[in-house]
Motif scaffolding. Structure first.
Motif, mmCIF file in Angstrom:
data_model
loop_
_atom_site.group_PDB
_atom_site.id
_atom_site.type_symbol
_atom_site.label_atom_id
_atom_site.label_comp_id
_atom_site.label_asym_id
_atom_site.label_seq_id
_atom_site.Cartn_x
_atom_site.Cartn_y
_atom_site.Cartn_z
ATOM 1 N N SER A 122 0.920 -1.078 -0.152
ATOM 2 C CA SER A 122 0.117 -0.027 0.122
ATOM 3 C C SER A 122 0.930 1.327 0.029
ATOM 4 O O SER A 122 1.802 1.223 1.019
ATOM 5 C CB SER A 122 -0.716 0.031 1.382
ATOM 6 O OG SER A 122 -1.538 -1.052 1.220
ATOM 7 N N ARG A 139 0.838 5.604 -0.376
ATOM 8 C CA ARG A 139 -0.127 6.728 -0.337
ATOM 9 C C ARG A 139 0.570 7.686 -1.682
ATOM 10 O O ARG A 139 1.930 8.142 -1.665
ATOM 11 C CB ARG A 139 0.224 7.799 1.028
ATOM 12 C CG ARG A 139 -0.579 6.867 1.839
ATOM 13 C CD ARG A 139 -1.356 7.765 2.827
ATOM 14 N NE ARG A 139 -2.033 7.065 3.848
ATOM 15 C CZ ARG A 139 -3.450 6.772 3.624
ATOM 16 N NH1 ARG A 139 -3.920 6.944 2.670
ATOM 17 N NH2 ARG A 139 -4.038 6.062 4.684
ATOM 18 N N ASP A 140 -0.447 8.183 -2.460
ATOM 19 C CA ASP A 140 0.302 9.314 -3.496
ATOM 20 C C ASP A 140 0.371 10.763 -2.985
ATOM 21 O O ASP A 140 0.043 10.850 -1.658
ATOM 22 C CB ASP A 140 -0.690 8.987 -4.598
ATOM 23 C CG ASP A 140 -1.968 9.644 -4.593
ATOM 24 O OD1 ASP A 140 -2.251 10.236 -3.448
ATOM 25 O OD2 ASP A 140 -2.861 9.459 -5.592
ATOM 26 N N SER A 141 0.761 11.504 -3.795
ATOM 27 C CA SER A 141 0.979 12.818 -3.341
ATOM 28 C C SER A 141 -0.419 13.692 -3.068
ATOM 29 O O SER A 141 -0.243 14.489 -2.202
ATOM 30 C CB SER A 141 1.786 13.807 -4.604
ATOM 31 O OG SER A 141 0.668 13.662 -5.658
ATOM 32 N N ALA A 142 -1.529 13.096 -3.304
ATOM 33 C CA ALA A 142 -2.889 13.645 -2.920
ATOM 34 C C ALA A 142 -3.436 12.957 -1.545
ATOM 35 O O ALA A 142 -4.568 12.960 -1.257
ATOM 36 C CB ALA A 142 -3.841 13.603 -4.247
ATOM 37 N N ASP A 143 -2.521 11.902 -0.848
ATOM 38 C CA ASP A 143 -2.843 11.520 0.089
ATOM 39 C C ASP A 143 -3.721 9.960 0.033
ATOM 40 O O ASP A 143 -4.584 9.639 0.839
ATOM 41 C CB ASP A 143 -3.062 12.129 1.374
ATOM 42 C CG ASP A 143 -3.066 11.402 2.641
ATOM 43 O OD1 ASP A 143 -1.871 10.721 2.786
ATOM 44 O OD2 ASP A 143 -3.752 11.638 3.600
ATOM 45 N N LYS A 144 -3.748 9.540 -1.254
ATOM 46 C CA LYS A 144 -4.859 8.491 -1.866
ATOM 47 C C LYS A 144 -4.201 7.248 -1.484
ATOM 48 O O LYS A 144 -2.919 7.162 -2.118
ATOM 49 C CB LYS A 144 -5.320 8.834 -2.969
ATOM 50 C CG LYS A 144 -6.215 7.526 -3.618
ATOM 51 C CD LYS A 144 -6.661 7.893 -4.949
ATOM 52 C CE LYS A 144 -7.402 6.745 -5.406
ATOM 53 N NZ LYS A 144 -7.216 6.752 -7.213
ATOM 54 N N LEU A 145 -4.880 6.248 -1.022
ATOM 55 C CA LEU A 145 -4.029 4.964 -0.830
ATOM 56 C C LEU A 145 -4.307 4.105 -1.951
ATOM 57 O O LEU A 145 -5.244 4.007 -2.484
ATOM 58 C CB LEU A 145 -4.589 4.117 0.246
ATOM 59 C CG LEU A 145 -3.936 3.028 0.870
ATOM 60 C CD1 LEU A 145 -2.425 3.402 1.357
ATOM 61 C CD2 LEU A 145 -4.525 2.201 1.886
ATOM 62 N N ILE A 146 -2.901 3.515 -2.460
ATOM 63 C CA ILE A 146 -3.054 2.939 -3.855
ATOM 64 C C ILE A 146 -2.433 1.516 -3.536
ATOM 65 O O ILE A 146 -1.183 1.404 -2.880
ATOM 66 C CB ILE A 146 -2.012 3.571 -4.615
ATOM 67 C CG1 ILE A 146 -2.853 4.826 -5.126
ATOM 68 C CG2 ILE A 146 -1.919 2.733 -5.962
ATOM 69 C CD1 ILE A 146 -2.099 5.779 -6.312
ATOM 70 N N GLU A 147 -3.063 0.421 -3.965
ATOM 71 C CA GLU A 147 -2.551 -0.824 -3.841
ATOM 72 C C GLU A 147 -1.821 -1.150 -5.079
ATOM 73 O O GLU A 147 -2.354 -0.865 -6.111
ATOM 74 C CB GLU A 147 -3.638 -2.061 -3.602
ATOM 75 C CG GLU A 147 -4.601 -1.782 -2.252
ATOM 76 C CD GLU A 147 -3.853 -2.173 -1.037
ATOM 77 O OE1 GLU A 147 -2.967 -3.164 -1.192
ATOM 78 O OE2 GLU A 147 -3.802 -1.504 0.222
#
Length: 143
Positions: A26, A28-36
């Motif tokens: 997991s 976190r991208d620069s927009a604080d969205k969690l990406i699997e």
């Protein structure tokens, strides 16, 4: 405690399937969205390697200096960065920040590769090829 992952069957360029030690991480991208993201455990890689398209998606900050690195596919241009991610099992979870190289050619067909520096040092890793699984057990800190 340990985290157990089953090998993933991955299609090869020739149409056959290959079983390989991929794990889910997991990020976190620069927009604080969690990406699997599915990452390949690469015991032959000294460092973690991030494909360019994933680096762009995550908004990773790359060094200005572009250098060359060599791997099984030959020489390629890279930039240094750091990658923070989480690995988790049913009962445990670990956050890691590791040094990484971002491939500069967006056409290179390479998955996220987790290399030895920063990742393998943190776990006792057991590859059970016949059982098609990999086991991560966190290394206890030295006192």
């Amino acid at each position: 405690m340990a985290i157990v992952y089953k090998y993933v069957h991955v299609p090869r360029h020739d149409g056959t399937l290959r079983k390989a030690p991929y794990i889910s991480v997991s990020i976190r991208d620069s927009a604080d969205k969690l990406i699997e993201v599915v990452a390949l455990l690469d015991s032959g890689a000294d460092v973690t390697v991030v494909p360019k398209d994933l680096a762009l998606l995550l908004g990773l900050k790359e060094d200005e200096l572009e250098t060359n690195t060599r791997g099984i596919g030959g020489s390629t241009k890279v930039k240094k960065t750091k990658l923070s991610f989480r690995v988790k099992g049913e009962r445990e979870s670990y956050h890691l920040t590791v040094p990484a190289l971002v491939l500069q050619n967006p056409d290179e067909d390479v998955p996220l590769l987790l290399g030895r520096n920063g990742f393998f040092e943190e776990f006792h890793i057991t590859f059970k090829q016949a059982e098609e699984k990999v086991i991560l057990k966190k290394v206890e800190p030295k006192h």
